[in-house]
Design a protein around this motif. Structure first.
Motif, PDB file in Angstrom:
ATOM      1  N   ASN A  92       0.812  -1.223   0.000  1.00 24.58           N
ATOM      2  CA  ASN A  92       0.000   0.000   0.000  1.00 24.58           C
ATOM      3  C   ASN A  92       0.845   1.273   0.000  1.00 24.58           C
ATOM      4  N   HIS A  93       2.159   1.139   0.005  1.00 24.71           N
ATOM      5  CA  HIS A  93       3.033   2.316   0.036  1.00 24.71           C
ATOM      6  C   HIS A  93       3.212   2.891  -1.367  1.00 24.71           C
ATOM      7  N   HIS A  94       3.513   4.171  -1.385  1.00 21.13           N
ATOM      8  CA  HIS A  94       3.633   4.924  -2.637  1.00 21.13           C
ATOM      9  C   HIS A  94       4.657   4.292  -3.584  1.00 21.13           C
ATOM     10  N   ASP A  95       4.277   4.187  -4.854  1.00 18.44           N
ATOM     11  CA  ASP A  95       5.157   3.673  -5.918  1.00 18.44           C
ATOM     12  C   ASP A  95       5.594   2.222  -5.719  1.00 18.44           C
ATOM     13  N   PHE A  96       4.796   1.416  -5.031  1.00 16.72           N
ATOM     14  CA  PHE A  96       5.164   0.017  -4.801  1.00 16.72           C
ATOM     15  C   PHE A  96       5.270  -0.731  -6.124  1.00 16.72           C
ATOM     16  N   LYS A  97       6.404  -1.411  -6.304  1.00 18.65           N
ATOM     17  CA  LYS A  97       6.641  -2.264  -7.477  1.00 18.65           C
ATOM     18  C   LYS A  97       7.353  -3.519  -7.006  1.00 18.65           C
ATOM     19  N   GLU A 136      13.305   6.245  -0.586  1.00 14.76           N
ATOM     20  CA  GLU A 136      12.979   5.150  -1.484  1.00 14.76           C
ATOM     21  C   GLU A 136      13.599   3.895  -0.881  1.00 14.76           C
ATOM     22  N   PHE A 148       9.503   0.943  -3.068  1.00 17.29           N
ATOM     23  CA  PHE A 148       8.420   1.843  -2.678  1.00 17.29           C
ATOM     24  C   PHE A 148       9.027   3.008  -1.922  1.00 17.29           C
ATOM     25  N   THR A 149       8.234   4.029  -1.703  1.00 18.16           N
ATOM     26  CA  THR A 149       8.708   5.165  -0.910  1.00 18.16           C
ATOM     27  C   THR A 149       7.934   5.236   0.397  1.00 18.16           C
ATOM     28  N   PHE A 150       8.652   5.697   1.412  1.00 21.58           N
ATOM     29  CA  PHE A 150       8.068   5.825   2.753  1.00 21.58           C
ATOM     30  C   PHE A 150       8.866   6.866   3.521  1.00 21.58           C
ATOM     31  N   GLU A 151       8.174   7.830   4.083  1.00 21.88           N
ATOM     32  CA  GLU A 151       8.770   8.895   4.898  1.00 21.88           C
ATOM     33  C   GLU A 151       9.981   9.547   4.216  1.00 21.88           C
TER      34      GLU A 151
END
Length: 176
Positions: free
Chosen positions: A75-80, A102, A96-99
């Motif tokens: 569910n994190h941004h840009d998950f691949k 990357e 993915f990106t978090f806080e």
């Protein structure tokens, strides 16, 4: 030293931020069965703007790993998620990106301390500990677009495949 991320709490500003992000994400605990270790430039203080957090793991069974990684971090941004092969070894990667960081989760069926990312980091850290003046030069080369291993090889005068050359250098200096 790098088996846990505790040392990051006492590092530079970016290392402290990374420690909090990794802790808030819970990745070390959630995937502990895969023996995760943070590798790359941030642990040894040569990261630049845009450097990712590489967390390597020993993954033998890709299907269950893929399900866990997707359930925890999908569910994190840009998950691949991608399966591929590097040097004829199967790998699985999740990004993915978090806080503001990357993340790259990298798994292959090999103990983490035998993976190139970990071995290169140990060699690079040892070089920097013996030659602290190289740190700024490595960072400058990285900011100019060179990857980490090619930057070290350029400064050390090593030729050929930078990933293999750095390993051979480490062996010749009895670092590994």
């Amino acid at each position: 030293m790098f088996e846990t991320i505790d040392y990051l709490q006492f590092g530079n500003k970016n290392q402290k931020r990374a420690f909090l992000a990794i802790e808030n994400l819970g990745i070390i605990h959630s995937l502990s069965e895969y023996h995760p270790i943070l590798c790359g430039t941030l642990p040894i203080g040569i990261d630049i703007l845009g450097s990712d957090l590489d967390i390597i793991m020993n993954v033998v069974e890709f299907t269950s790993f893929e399900k866990k990684v997707t359930a925890f971090f999908g569910n994190h941004h840009d998950f691949k998620l991608k399966k591929t092969s590097i040097r004829n070894v199967p790998v699985i990667k999740a990004n993915f990106t978090f806080e503001g960081f990357e993340f790259e989760i990298f798994g292959q069926p090999q103990p983490v301390k035998e993976q190139y990312a970990y071995i290169h980091m140990i060699i690079e850290n040892t070089i920097l500990n013996h030659n602290p003046c190289l740190k700024d030069e490595v960072i400058k080369l990285k900011e100019q677009g060179l990857k980490t291993e090619p930057a070290f090889c350029k400064l050390l005068g090593l030729e050929g495949d930078p990933y293999e050359s750095l390993l051979e250098f480490g062996k010749s200096k009895q670092i590994i």
